[in-house]
Design a protein around this motif. Structure first.
Motif, PDB file in Angstrom:
ATOM      1  N   LYS A   1       0.822  -1.217   0.000  1.00 61.44           N
ATOM      2  CA  LYS A   1       0.000   0.000   0.000  1.00 61.44           C
ATOM      3  C   LYS A   1       0.853   1.262   0.000  1.00 61.44           C
ATOM      4  O   LYS A   1       0.335   2.368   0.012  1.00 61.44           O
ATOM      5  N   ARG A   2       2.161   1.074   0.003  1.00 62.61           N
ATOM      6  CA  ARG A   2       3.071   2.204   0.104  1.00 62.61           C
ATOM      7  C   ARG A   2       2.814   3.276  -0.951  1.00 62.61           C
ATOM      8  O   ARG A   2       2.702   4.454  -0.632  1.00 62.61           O
ATOM      9  N   GLU A   3       2.707   2.814  -2.215  1.00 65.35           N
ATOM     10  CA  GLU A   3       2.484   3.773  -3.309  1.00 65.35           C
ATOM     11  C   GLU A   3       1.220   4.600  -3.048  1.00 65.35           C
ATOM     12  O   GLU A   3       1.204   5.804  -3.267  1.00 65.35           O
ATOM     13  N   ASN A   4       0.172   3.920  -2.607  1.00 67.35           N
ATOM     14  CA  ASN A   4      -1.078   4.629  -2.323  1.00 67.35           C
ATOM     15  C   ASN A   4      -0.922   5.600  -1.165  1.00 67.35           C
ATOM     16  O   ASN A   4      -1.476   6.701  -1.192  1.00 67.35           O
ATOM     17  N   HIS A   5      -0.147   5.179  -0.160  1.00 66.75           N
ATOM     18  CA  HIS A   5       0.079   6.073   0.978  1.00 66.75           C
ATOM     19  C   HIS A   5       0.815   7.331   0.544  1.00 66.75           C
ATOM     20  O   HIS A   5       0.514   8.424   1.000  1.00 66.75           O
ATOM     21  N   ILE A   6       1.789   7.135  -0.358  1.00 62.98           N
ATOM     22  CA  ILE A   6       2.532   8.301  -0.862  1.00 62.98           C
ATOM     23  C   ILE A   6       1.570   9.249  -1.583  1.00 62.98           C
ATOM     24  O   ILE A   6       1.575  10.460  -1.362  1.00 62.98           O
ATOM     25  N   LEU A   7       0.704   8.674  -2.440  1.00 64.77           N
ATOM     26  CA  LEU A   7      -0.265   9.523  -3.146  1.00 64.77           C
ATOM     27  C   LEU A   7      -1.188  10.237  -2.157  1.00 64.77           C
ATOM     28  O   LEU A   7      -1.511  11.416  -2.337  1.00 64.77           O
ATOM     29  N   ASP A   8      -1.579   9.514  -1.090  1.00 65.81           N
ATOM     30  CA  ASP A   8      -2.456  10.131  -0.092  1.00 65.81           C
ATOM     31  C   ASP A   8      -1.769  11.302   0.591  1.00 65.81           C
ATOM     32  O   ASP A   8      -2.377  12.361   0.814  1.00 65.81           O
ATOM     33  N   ILE A   9      -0.503  11.109   0.950  1.00 59.80           N
ATOM     34  CA  ILE A   9       0.239  12.203   1.591  1.00 59.80           C
ATOM     35  C   ILE A   9       0.342  13.390   0.644  1.00 59.80           C
ATOM     36  O   ILE A   9       0.150  14.543   1.026  1.00 59.80           O
ATOM     37  N   ARG A  10       0.589  13.102  -0.628  1.00 55.12           N
ATOM     38  CA  ARG A  10       0.722  14.207  -1.591  1.00 55.12           C
ATOM     39  C   ARG A  10      -0.590  14.957  -1.761  1.00 55.12           C
ATOM     40  O   ARG A  10      -0.599  16.155  -2.029  1.00 55.12           O
ATOM     41  N   LYS A  11      -1.711  14.226  -1.657  1.00 49.27           N
ATOM     42  CA  LYS A  11      -3.003  14.914  -1.765  1.00 49.27           C
ATOM     43  C   LYS A  11      -3.224  15.836  -0.577  1.00 49.27           C
ATOM     44  O   LYS A  11      -3.922  16.830  -0.674  1.00 49.27           O
ATOM     45  N   LYS A  12      -2.628  15.483   0.554  1.00 48.14           N
ATOM     46  CA  LYS A  12      -2.824  16.289   1.756  1.00 48.14           C
ATOM     47  C   LYS A  12      -1.820  17.428   1.867  1.00 48.14           C
ATOM     48  O   LYS A  12      -1.960  18.285   2.736  1.00 48.14           O
ATOM     49  N   THR A  13      -0.781  17.399   1.033  1.00 52.18           N
ATOM     50  CA  THR A  13       0.226  18.455   1.110  1.00 52.18           C
ATOM     51  C   THR A  13       0.290  19.232  -0.200  1.00 52.18           C
ATOM     52  O   THR A  13       0.285  18.639  -1.273  1.00 52.18           O
ATOM     53  N   GLY A  14       0.316  20.524  -0.083  1.00 53.05           N
ATOM     54  CA  GLY A  14       0.535  21.348  -1.270  1.00 53.05           C
ATOM     55  C   GLY A  14       1.979  21.787  -1.267  1.00 53.05           C
ATOM     56  O   GLY A  14       2.570  21.956  -0.213  1.00 53.05           O
TER      57      GLY A  14
ATOM     58  N   ALA B   1       0.634  29.437  -8.615  1.00 57.42           N
ATOM     59  CA  ALA B   1       1.112  28.138  -8.119  1.00 57.42           C
ATOM     60  C   ALA B   1       0.548  27.857  -6.727  1.00 57.42           C
ATOM     61  O   ALA B   1       0.178  26.727  -6.405  1.00 57.42           O
ATOM     62  N   ILE B   2       0.452  28.907  -5.906  1.00 56.72           N
ATOM     63  CA  ILE B   2      -0.142  28.729  -4.576  1.00 56.72           C
ATOM     64  C   ILE B   2      -1.617  28.353  -4.715  1.00 56.72           C
ATOM     65  O   ILE B   2      -2.105  27.419  -4.086  1.00 56.72           O
ATOM     66  N   ALA B   3      -2.314  29.063  -5.606  1.00 54.80           N
ATOM     67  CA  ALA B   3      -3.734  28.753  -5.832  1.00 54.80           C
ATOM     68  C   ALA B   3      -3.891  27.315  -6.342  1.00 54.80           C
ATOM     69  O   ALA B   3      -4.813  26.606  -5.945  1.00 54.80           O
ATOM     70  N   ARG B   4      -2.976  26.909  -7.213  1.00 53.96           N
ATOM     71  CA  ARG B   4      -3.045  25.548  -7.748  1.00 53.96           C
ATOM     72  C   ARG B   4      -2.921  24.516  -6.624  1.00 53.96           C
ATOM     73  O   ARG B   4      -3.637  23.519  -6.598  1.00 53.96           O
ATOM     74  N   SER B   5      -2.004  24.772  -5.689  1.00 53.94           N
ATOM     75  CA  SER B   5      -1.854  23.855  -4.558  1.00 53.94           C
ATOM     76  C   SER B   5      -3.090  23.877  -3.668  1.00 53.94           C
ATOM     77  O   SER B   5      -3.569  22.844  -3.223  1.00 53.94           O
ATOM     78  N   LEU B   6      -3.616  25.090  -3.425  1.00 59.22           N
ATOM     79  CA  LEU B   6      -4.754  25.214  -2.510  1.00 59.22           C
ATOM     80  C   LEU B   6      -6.016  24.576  -3.085  1.00 59.22           C
ATOM     81  O   LEU B   6      -6.909  24.169  -2.331  1.00 59.22           O
ATOM     82  N   ALA B   7      -6.070  24.478  -4.421  1.00 57.75           N
ATOM     83  CA  ALA B   7      -7.256  23.881  -5.056  1.00 57.75           C
ATOM     84  C   ALA B   7      -7.463  22.448  -4.596  1.00 57.75           C
ATOM     85  O   ALA B   7      -8.571  21.924  -4.628  1.00 57.75           O
ATOM     86  N   MET B   8      -6.384  21.806  -4.147  1.00 59.97           N
ATOM     87  CA  MET B   8      -6.482  20.425  -3.662  1.00 59.97           C
ATOM     88  C   MET B   8      -6.944  20.364  -2.207  1.00 59.97           C
ATOM     89  O   MET B   8      -6.980  19.304  -1.608  1.00 59.97           O
ATOM     90  N   LYS B   9      -7.250  21.514  -1.640  1.00 60.22           N
ATOM     91  CA  LYS B   9      -7.617  21.616  -0.218  1.00 60.22           C
ATOM     92  C   LYS B   9      -6.631  20.855   0.673  1.00 60.22           C
ATOM     93  O   LYS B   9      -7.006  19.928   1.404  1.00 60.22           O
ATOM     94  N   PRO B  10      -5.360  21.238   0.624  1.00 63.37           N
ATOM     95  CA  PRO B  10      -4.345  20.507   1.395  1.00 63.37           C
ATOM     96  C   PRO B  10      -4.437  20.818   2.888  1.00 63.37           C
ATOM     97  O   PRO B  10      -5.002  21.837   3.275  1.00 63.37           O
ATOM     98  N   LYS B  11      -3.870  19.917   3.679  1.00 59.71           N
ATOM     99  CA  LYS B  11      -3.830  20.142   5.122  1.00 59.71           C
ATOM    100  C   LYS B  11      -2.545  20.876   5.511  1.00 59.71           C
ATOM    101  O   LYS B  11      -2.483  21.523   6.536  1.00 59.71           O
ATOM    102  N   VAL B  12      -1.504  20.704   4.683  1.00 58.99           N
ATOM    103  CA  VAL B  12      -0.209  21.320   4.961  1.00 58.99           C
ATOM    104  C   VAL B  12       0.288  21.978   3.676  1.00 58.99           C
ATOM    105  O   VAL B  12       0.111  21.434   2.594  1.00 58.99           O
TER     106      VAL B  12
END
Lengths: 288, 254
Positions: free
Chosen positions: B81-94, B160-171
């Motif tokens: 599940k590592r690959e999926n975990h990495i993708l999950d972390i990336r979704k949470k971080t901008g 670029a900041i707006a692009r990151s924020l569009a993902m509603k990141p936590k960090v």
């Protein structure tokens, strides 16, 4: 005062600057005019040359429809072969960049083998040698394989050209993909994209733009190399021209005519290429 | 400052070795609370960018554990599940890069909706609505149909900041976001970062922008040769640092 971008002729530009701008403008117009003249002169030379040679234009006109009738093969072969080549090139490029040893080694060997052997030999391989391979395989107990591998001339030509050009284009596509900066991949990954999403949405669209000119080159070369199917007795354009020319001892007329037809085709292609490139350049900084 | 809040990012004993010998991170620990703004300072080559890139796995840590909003990945562990975990972390971080890395073949709006549509599977209409909100927030509404090459560096970084924020990141991770900008354009980007911090975003920033470090950060950490040499509130770090090397470093950049 705020520095603003001014247009030529706008108020506030000093007289001497306006003169310089005027000079640049005149230079541009002059250059355009001289280019047009140069091309016109070349064209006149060419026409004069053709007349001086004493070409039999009536003869050419008489056989034009017959030769053009062969262009169908040219288009068919070139179009299908380039389509096949494009597919092979994308798959091949992904293989060359892949970290999977099987995928990578197959792609690398494909490029090396095909680029390292003459197209002529490859065409005969598909046409003449493949049935023999089929026969051998049939000997090992695969029924019907010989008939399957005995290809008619046109499909053999399409396969030969497609596979051959695919190998060259593999390297073009690979270089195109590698030309995209690593930052693009990183930005896509940081958004959470998978490798295939990154390739499809971010890298490939940008690489496409880089590889359009070299791929158009290949396409133009392909239009002309499609005449190689005549080696297998297909009555395409150049084969027809040669046959008629030899029969009537007027090879010059026929060859010039067929050369012109190819040229016109390629000019049309080049026109398309320029259109596509312009369309793709819309993200660029415009300097004018 | 945020004693009772939950942990958002936790980095435990992270090492990063490039090649076989280049030991860039030497056992880094860091815990960032929800809503906290942390600024990492350090000389170039000290490993601060590498640390930031380890958080969203643009670099694979050689050893150690990364935890982001409850998702934990330990280096070297071979998990399916590592690959999926990495993708999950990336979704949470901008992440914002020094060189912006906007997608040049897309317009500003397309850049912002790309992540939500491709990664989160949002409908285009919904993504555009939020993108418009974000564009308004970074003050670039009128640029929505432009391509990035037509924008100034400061405008590009705001997109670029707006692009990151569009993902509603936590960090949000900022990797020297103002280093490639002309001095007069730095302010507009720092201003956006500051508003982001005020709205409660968790921020980890590598930056040489001293105003941001001094006035916006809750905590400043100094890195040198892959280890922390000092950490503390901006007041303490800038006015009364414990370490001589901190003093030297600050004297250098101030």
């Amino acid at each position: 005062m705020m520095a603003k971008t001014m247009h030529p002729g706008a108020a506030g530009i000093p007289l001497e600057a306006q003169q310089v701008l005027q000079q640049i403008e005149t230079k541009k117009t002059k250059y355009k005019r001289n280019m047009a003249i140069a091309f016109a002169v070349l064209f006149v030379f060419m026409i004069t040359g053709l007349i001086v040679l004493g070409l039999d234009f009536k003869f050419m006109a008489k056989w034009l429809p017959f030769i053009l009738a062969g262009s169908g093969y040219t288009f068919l072969v070139a179009f299908l072969a380039i389509s096949l080549a494009c597919i092979l090139a994308v798959v091949g490029a992904l293989g060359r960049l892949s970290k999977n040893p099987i995928f990578n080694s197959i792609a690398t060997s494909y490029v090396s083998l095909i680029r390292g052997t003459p197209l002529l030999v490859q065409i005969y391989m598909w046409y003449l040698a493949l049935p023999q391979i089929g026969k051998a395989l049939e000997g090992y107990g695969i029924p019907g394989i010989q008939r399957l591998l005995t290809l008619p001339a046109v499909p053999a030509g399409i396969l030969a050209l497609g596979v051959c050009y695919g190998a060259y284009m593999t390297e073009t596509v690979r270089a195109g993909i590698q030309s995209i900066k690593i930052g693009q991949t990183e930005a896509a990954k940081a958004l959470g994209m998978t490798t295939s999403q990154t390739m499809k949405r971010i890298i490939f669209p940008q690489a496409l733009r880089v590889i359009i000119p070299p791929v158009s080159n290949e396409f133009i070369a392909m239009i002309k190399d499609s005449s190689m199917v005549s080696l297998m007795g297909v009555w395409e354009m150049s084969y027809r021209a040669l046959k008629i020319g030899r029969r009537h001892f007027q090879s010059l007329e026929m060859l010039i005519m067929v050369a012109f037809i190819y040229w016109i085709m390629c000019v049309l292609l080049q026109f398309c290429q320029e259109k596509i490139e312009k369309h793709m350049a819309r993200g660029d900084r415009r300097i004018s | 400052m945020m004693e009772n809040s939950t942990t958002m990012v936790k980095i435990t004993n992270v090492h990063k070795v490039f090649g076989k010998k280049l030991h860039v991170l030497c056992g880094i620990n860091l815990e960032v609370k929800k809503g906290e703004t942390v600024v990492i300072l350090g000389a170039s080559g000290s490993g601060k960018s590498t640390l930031l890139r380890c958080i969203n796995f643009l670099e694979e840590p050689t050893a150690g554990t990364i935890e982001v909003d409850g998702i934990t990945i330990t280096a070297g562990e071979d998990d399916k599940k590592r690959e999926n975990h990495i993708l999950d972390i990336r979704k949470k971080t901008g992440m914002c890069f020094q060189s912006f890395n906007l997608f040049p073949h897309m317009t500003v709006l397309e850049n912002i909706i790309e992540g939500p549509i491709t990664v989160l599977g949002q409908k285009k209409k919904q993504a555009v609505l939020y993108a418009e909100e974000l564009l308004d927030w970074v003050g670039l509404t009128e640029k929505r149909e432009e391509h990035p090459s037509r924008l100034s560096g400061g405008q590009q970084q705001r997109v670029a900041i707006a692009r990151s924020l569009a993902m509603k990141p936590k960090v949000m991770l900022f990797d020297e976001p103002t280093s490639a900008l002309d001095p007069e354009l730095v302010g507009e980007v720092v201003d956006v970062m500051e508003r982001l911090a005020k709205e409660g975003m968790t921020i980890i920033a590598v930056t040489h922008e001293m105003h941001f470090a001094r006035d916006v950060a809750d905590r400043v950490l100094i890195m040198d040769e892959g280890v922390w040499i000092e950490e503390g509130t901006p007041e303490k770090i800038f006015n009364n640092p414990d370490q001589e090397r901190t003093r030297q470093f600050l004297a250098h950049i101030l």
